[in-house]
Design an enzyme around this catalytic site. Structure first.
Site, PDB file in Angstrom:
ATOM      1  N   ASP A 428       0.863  -1.179   0.000  1.00 41.80           N
ATOM      2  CA  ASP A 428       0.000   0.000   0.000  1.00 41.80           C
ATOM      3  C   ASP A 428       0.900   1.230   0.000  1.00 41.80           C
ATOM      4  O   ASP A 428       1.619   1.484   0.974  1.00 41.80           O
ATOM      5  CB  ASP A 428      -0.903  -0.035   1.232  1.00 41.80           C
ATOM      6  CG  ASP A 428      -1.942   1.069   1.243  1.00 41.80           C
ATOM      7  OD1 ASP A 428      -1.725   2.097   0.556  1.00 41.80           O
ATOM      8  OD2 ASP A 428      -2.943   0.938   1.963  1.00 41.80           O
ATOM      9  N   HIS A 429       0.851   1.996  -1.093  1.00 43.28           N
ATOM     10  CA  HIS A 429       1.759   3.139  -1.220  1.00 43.28           C
ATOM     11  C   HIS A 429       1.428   4.254  -0.232  1.00 43.28           C
ATOM     12  O   HIS A 429       2.203   5.212  -0.089  1.00 43.28           O
ATOM     13  CB  HIS A 429       1.730   3.680  -2.649  1.00 43.28           C
ATOM     14  CG  HIS A 429       3.074   4.059  -3.181  1.00 43.28           C
ATOM     15  ND1 HIS A 429       3.986   4.800  -2.460  1.00 43.28           N
ATOM     16  CD2 HIS A 429       3.679   3.783  -4.363  1.00 43.28           C
ATOM     17  CE1 HIS A 429       5.074   4.978  -3.175  1.00 43.28           C
ATOM     18  NE2 HIS A 429       4.929   4.371  -4.333  1.00 43.28           N
ATOM     19  N   ARG A 430       0.300   4.161   0.468  1.00 46.76           N
ATOM     20  CA  ARG A 430      -0.024   5.163   1.475  1.00 46.76           C
ATOM     21  C   ARG A 430       0.776   4.968   2.754  1.00 46.76           C
ATOM     22  O   ARG A 430       1.032   5.931   3.483  1.00 46.76           O
ATOM     23  CB  ARG A 430      -1.520   5.117   1.806  1.00 46.76           C
ATOM     24  CG  ARG A 430      -2.436   5.447   0.641  1.00 46.76           C
ATOM     25  CD  ARG A 430      -3.892   5.187   0.992  1.00 46.76           C
ATOM     26  NE  ARG A 430      -4.122   3.770   1.313  1.00 46.76           N
ATOM     27  CZ  ARG A 430      -5.300   3.272   1.673  1.00 46.76           C
ATOM     28  NH1 ARG A 430      -6.357   4.074   1.771  1.00 46.76           N
ATOM     29  NH2 ARG A 430      -5.433   1.992   1.929  1.00 46.76           N
ATOM     30  N   CYS A 432       3.876   3.587   3.038  1.00 45.30           N
ATOM     31  CA  CYS A 432       5.327   3.772   2.884  1.00 45.30           C
ATOM     32  C   CYS A 432       5.642   4.089   1.432  1.00 45.30           C
ATOM     33  O   CYS A 432       4.800   3.935   0.545  1.00 45.30           O
ATOM     34  CB  CYS A 432       6.096   2.533   3.332  1.00 45.30           C
ATOM     35  SG  CYS A 432       5.880   1.097   2.250  1.00 45.30           S
TER      36      CYS A 432
END
Length: 458
Positions: A428-430, A432
């Site tokens: 999940d790019h949110r 890290c």
């Protein structure tokens, strides 16, 4: 005169609102004890044996096998108490204080007491209960269900999956005429599909009304289009909902790396070869990779987290509840190894083995299928090298492992044949950025290539 009490499908927890009847464990006229399992149902999480909170004689059942019922729908009615003494004292549903039920709050899981043997009561013994005057709850009309396939022989049918039963009903196929190819003669979906194809090849029937569909037509297929329709419910429906939600809500990204697993395989062989015949169970590659994951998550806790959308916060979780993807006849499930961060490779392997066997037999509980914080997905068992899986919502990451195969590899400056595996991390790019995700994956790959690195975290 006996009192007829109605037992409804209880709330089985985890937000489940419906369940499908897989197998009745009692028949009308059977005597049941308090908390004796009376029906096996399949929810979106697992298959569960539902115990009845009343003791007495079963007077009615609602729903055939394969019927889906919402929580709160009637399952069966039980005649409790008898002035003539037809019911044994320990099965009458009354304790020393006169109570008529177990009083369990979550009756779907029972009290764990051993089930009593079934005893059939003569129809005349329950004739009064079949048409009760003082009924505490009015029993509604039975739920309409599709007509079952007529059985020509007696005895149980070796079928577990409701999908298999439904498929047989749709094609008027008598399951008792099939020989299952599964374990202990279990009839699998492949067996039913094979029988359907054989029947179709023997008697080809032309459609009475041809249907013309334009290849340029858009939108959902009309109901008249020929083709097999499989309802998205149960485990398959739950998986579909979760994957769709994950794709909608999570901005995922994937990075991958090839790793030389030769030393890891040699370390595993050394572990399993030590100790001789008195050694414990074999350590699997999956167990070693799981232990590497817990060590990596200790270094990169950002990936053991979830996102609270309403609060717009990232929640880092204190414990690692490690899920692992398992393909079963009921579909894809993800059992969870609790507190994996406090287990060694042997302990993790033993728990993975226990959960895998429970998944294979359909005995996983909802609690064993929920609460995961990170998932390990070994798709190498399907003979593929790589994949970009969908994150198991609401988790933040998933490590994928491809097959381990001999490949040309530069080792110590020379070309050699080594055991190579592709590792991929979907995150999940949110929670890290790529630097953290890359650091996690690189550490996992380093431990695969040099298992001695794990000693620094033990």
């Amino acid at each position: 005169m006996p009192q007829v009490l109605e037992f409804k499908l209880p709330d089985l927890g985890e937000g489940l609102t419906e369940a499908e009847i897989v197998r009745w464990l009692v028949e009308v006229g059977d005597v049941v004890a308090i908390d004796q399992p009376v029906v096996e149902v399949e929810t979106a999480k697992a298959m569960v044996e539902v115990p009845c909170p009343y003791g007495g004689v079963v007077t009615a059942r609602f729903g055939e096998e394969g019927t889906e019922l919402p929580v709160g729908s009637p399952l069966l009615t039980v005649a409790v108490g008898s002035a003539e003494g037809d019911l044994p004292g320990d099965l009458s549903g009354r304790g020393a204080d006169g109570a008529e039920s177990s009083g369990n709050v979550l009756v779907g899981y029972g009290t764990g007491a051993p089930a009593a043997r079934r005893r059939r009561v003569r129809p005349e013994a329950i004739s009064a209960a079949a048409e009760p005057a003082p009924v505490s709850v009015m029993a509604p009309a039975p739920v309409p269900v599709p007509a079952p396939v007529p059985d020509q022989a007696s005895g149980p049918v070796a079928v577990v999956s409701p999908l298999v039963r439904r498929l047989a009903r749709q094609h008027d196929l008598d399951l008792r005429q099939l020989t299952g190819s599964g374990r202990d003669g279990l009839i699998l979906r492949a067996d039913v599909e094979s029988a359907i194809r054989a029947a179709a090849n023997g008697t080809a029937v032309a459609p009475s009304v041809p249907v013309s569909v334009s290849p340029l037509a858009s939108g959902p297929a009309p109901a008249s289009v020929a083709g097999e329709r499989i309802p998205l419910r149960g485990v398959r429906g739950a998986v579909a909902d979760k994957l769709a939600r994950s794709r909608r809500e999570i901005p995922d990204a994937t990075c991958w790396v090839d790793a030389d697993a030769t030393e890891l395989m040699a370390a595993r062989a050394a572990m399993n070869g030590a100790g001789g015949p008195t050694a414990g169970p074999k350590v699997s590659v999956l167990a070693l990779l799981a232990r590497i994951c817990t060590a990596a998550l200790a270094r990169f806790p950002e990936l053991n987290s979830t996102v609270d959308l309403e609060a717009r916060e990232i929640v880092r979780l204190p414990a690692v509840h490690l899920g692992f993807a398992a393909q079963t006849e009921r579909g894809l499930v993800v059992p969870v190894v609790r507190d994996a961060q406090s287990r060694n490779a042997e302990s993790i392997g033993a728990e993975i083995g226990r959960l895998t066997e429970a998944a294979r037999t359909g005995k996983l509980t909802p609690a064993e299928l929920t609460g995961g914080t990170f998932t390990l997905n070994n798709y190498g068992v399907f003979g593929v090298d790589g994949s970009t899986p969908i994150i198991n919502h609401p988790e933040a990451a998933m490590l994928g492992v491809g097959r381990i195969v001999p490949k040309p590899w530069v080792h110590r400056g020379e070309l050699a044949v080594r055991q190579v595996v592709q590792l991929s991390l979907t995150f999940d790019h949110r929670v890290c950025d790529g630097g953290t995700a890359g650091g996690f994956l690189r550490y996992v790959a380093d431990c695969v290539e040099q298992p001695a690195l794990l000693l620094r975290t033990l």
